[in-house]
Design an enzyme around this catalytic site. Structure first.
Site, PDB file in Angstrom:
ATOM      1  CB  SER A 191      -0.995  -0.039   1.173  1.00 12.06           C
ATOM      2  OG  SER A 191      -2.116   0.985   1.177  1.00 12.06           O
ATOM      3  CG  HIS A 241      -5.740  -2.109   0.089  1.00 11.20           C
ATOM      4  ND1 HIS A 241      -4.670  -2.348  -0.674  1.00 11.20           N
ATOM      5  CD2 HIS A 241      -5.227  -1.496   0.910  1.00 11.20           C
ATOM      6  CE1 HIS A 241      -3.605  -1.629  -0.258  1.00 11.20           C
ATOM      7  NE2 HIS A 241      -3.834  -1.024   0.801  1.00 11.20           N
ATOM      8  CG  ASP A 242      -7.655  -5.042   5.463  1.00  9.43           C
ATOM      9  OD1 ASP A 242      -6.975  -4.233   5.515  1.00  9.43           O
ATOM     10  OD2 ASP A 242      -8.951  -5.182   6.241  1.00  9.43           O
ATOM     11  NE  ARG A 261      -8.627   2.773  10.863  1.00 15.18           N
ATOM     12  CZ  ARG A 261      -7.641   2.539  10.082  1.00 15.18           C
ATOM     13  NH1 ARG A 261      -7.082   3.011   9.037  1.00 15.18           N
ATOM     14  NH2 ARG A 261      -6.820   1.251  10.709  1.00 15.18           N
ATOM     15  CG  ASP A 263      -5.737  -4.057  -3.605  1.00 17.52           C
ATOM     16  OD1 ASP A 263      -6.711  -2.855  -3.259  1.00 17.52           O
ATOM     17  OD2 ASP A 263      -4.690  -3.812  -3.333  1.00 17.52           O
TER      18      ASP A 263
END
EC number: 2.3.1.31
Lengths: 387, 387
Positions: free
Chosen positions: A162, A359-360, A231, A326
């Site tokens: 990232s 993405h995690d 967040r 992702d």
């Protein structure tokens, strides 16, 4: 160099957060914006031992809201392992029995390194928005000072996902002579319009909270609501449609029927509220503004073609990894990295790892990921010793 | 029934917003939540003429923040055509020379129909959060009253995209005997965890704005910042990575270099700010809360299997359309609609239209879309006349 890791067979891996303050000139940096910044401190942690010829260093670059605590435990807290504890440690893919691992908190953050919540020496108060804008390049230039302070002239491997992956690529472009190999995960050569859009919405959520007070909120509660919303937006982009369906679906949170009000009905809502609330307690809102802006400014294709197409990078061995679900940094963006590097004749390995975690995924335990990283590092280690 | 459209060859198509208030018992509705609501008014517009046997009605169902103004112009404003003016009008795919088109503002909205900004007869003040939660089913039940008021017992075709598509499907499940055919665009049988997540973040942005005041903000400025952020989130989900890259890329907004501050750098940021500001001036924040919640509650698979698998729907002709880059209601969700309907032996046509415009595609001019809709309606019209 002595190891900062104390380890007994039965005890958890203990690490210590250390601080490096630019001591010798330049004590300050001239940033990409033209502004000067100093004094500068970087928080960092190390694991494993630097070998005699100082050739076994691996620099881990953390993502947007990460920190220097990449693996192991602090002596006073055995409940919270580092954020990549599955990846880094003795016998783990980034094996601290073999390699010397360094991870520093990025410039502009709030986890020990100098950032907008730090004291501005000119006023004796936190910088707030008087903190100058920092770029990914500025972060990397600060890290270089730390690496030289540690007596390392050549890094065996850089690794990061990232925003950490952006730093990996920027390191290669800025200091290719210091880099033996590089692993870029779930990242991009340039922040897309969609990624900028999500970041800007997050920033607007923070800056429109009246408790943000133009960035000078340090004597008050701060923009807790805005930061939580920011967040939550982030977390939606870190997951995927698929993983959210699997993880939450339409399951209700502690109830058997719909509420017909604006409380929490669904587990996915509860998850987001929890992530928002937890983040507010650990992260500085201004730091999120600065780091997201640095990500938005990141562009290795801004000049005449790609900055990655450069003969000076030819010797660097690359591993580029993307994750199938992702959608924040989709695979086509990793392919653009590979394509540019191939033009240099670089040794580039690329893999799109099948994953539903969005993405995690780069942070999640994965045998495939672990094996790819470990085999690459093992090969690099052997090849660099020979060469 | 006289036409509400006045038309001369050289003049724009003029329409008039009309209001229908539930007059005869039941003047009030018992909602899905169990709450009672009344009086109820629906704003609506019609175009074309209802034929003698009242068999040529097309009911257009609008999306989340849409309104009754589907096509044409108001007499006092020749600058703002309806939201689907390319689709609906004389000689257009939904041809008002042939068909009688009705579009009503949904219950819970703020564009003329009863919603949280309406006056609560019990207090003489706007309802705010005292407005009861409404579901897609409640919206449809209110529309049915309007349709009966217009003297129509069978609708030739329903058409709607997104939240409008949810209403299309709900109509078919609730009142199949009143439906001849149905076109569902860019929609779903159930709101996904990801879609709920985006809506919840939008709601939190509104509700955490101190000017929201628990929903009773009507004597003040209202949650302008929160509502703008909520709308920005929406707009990111309406577009696609691809369309944002094409439309904005990393182009700067009225500047030649980066600002190094937190103003607008990129065109995509400027676009979002503009969309946010424009929305705040036209839409009620509470209405957005209620409508997004209705969408989140939408689930045609909550019982024992799909509500769409029902013999009573067998006679309805369906056209289901998805758009390749729509990631809010991806094609697999349209396939689930088709799959359920096929189990009834329904006549279902399905097409995934190639488009880069994301979820917004259903609102964009598209020859492919126009042709599919017009041919379907033409066929339905002929077949229903024969049958």
């Amino acid at each position: 160099m002595t190891a900062s890791v104390k380890r007994t067979p039965d005890a958890p891996l203990l690490v210590e957060k250390k601080y490096f303050t630019f001591a010798e000139p330049p004590e300050e940096m001239i940033l990409d914006s033209g502004a000067r910044l100093g004094p500068i401190t970087l928080a960092y942690e190390t694991l494993g031992e630097l070998n005699r010829d100082r050739s076994n260093a691996i620099l881990v670059l953390h993502a947007c809201t990460g920190d220097s605590h990449v693996a192991g435990y602090y002596p006073d807290d055995n409940t919270r392992p580092g954020w990549w504890d599955g990846m880094v440690g003795p016998g783990k893919p980034i094996d601290t029995d073999r390699w010397f691992v360094i991870c520093s908190n990025i410039l502009g953050s709030c986890m020990g390194s100098t950032g907008p919540a730090s004291i501005n020496p000119a006023t004796g108060k936190p910088y707030g928005l008087d903190f100058p804008m920092v770029t990914i390049r500025d972060m990397v230039r600060a890290q270089r000072q730390l690496i030289e302070h540690l007596g390392i002239s050549r890094i065996m491997a850089l690794i990061g996902g990232s925003v950490g992956g952006m730093q990996v690529l920027r390191w290669c472009v800025e200091y290719p002579e210091m880099v033996g190999s590089a692993i870029a995960l779930a990242t991009t050569t340039r922040h897309s319009a969609q990624a900028i859009a999500f970041n800007e919405v997050a920033r607007q959520a923070i800056m429109s909270d009246p408790d943000w007070k133009g960035g000078q909120y340090y004597d008050g509660p701060g923009p807790r609501h805005g930061l939580a919303v920011a967040r939550m937006i982030g977390h939606v982009t870190y997951l995927s449609d698929e993983s959210m369906r699997e993880k939450f679906g339409r399951r209700l949170q502690n109830r058997s029927s719909l509420s017909f009000d604006f409380g929490v009905d669904f587990q996915v809502e509860s998850y987001l509220h929890h992530q928002g609330a937890k983040f507010v307690d650990r992260f500085d809102a201004n730091a999120l503004l600065y780091i997201t802006k640095a990500a938005d400014y990141f562009d290795l294709e801004s000049g005449d073609g790609s900055n990655l197409v450069d003969d000076r990078l030819q010797h660097i061995r690359f591993l580029v990894l993307s994750f199938s679900s992702d959608w924040l940094y989709p695979t086509y963006q990793s392919r653009a990295i590979v394509s540019a590097l191939k033009k240099n004749g670089c040794d580039v390995s690329f893999c799109e790892i099948e994953s539903r975690w969005g993405h995690d995924a780069f942070l999640m335990p994965s045998e495939r990921l672990y094996t790819l990283v470990n085999r690459f590092l093992d090969r690099v280690d052997r090849e660099l010793k020979v060469s």
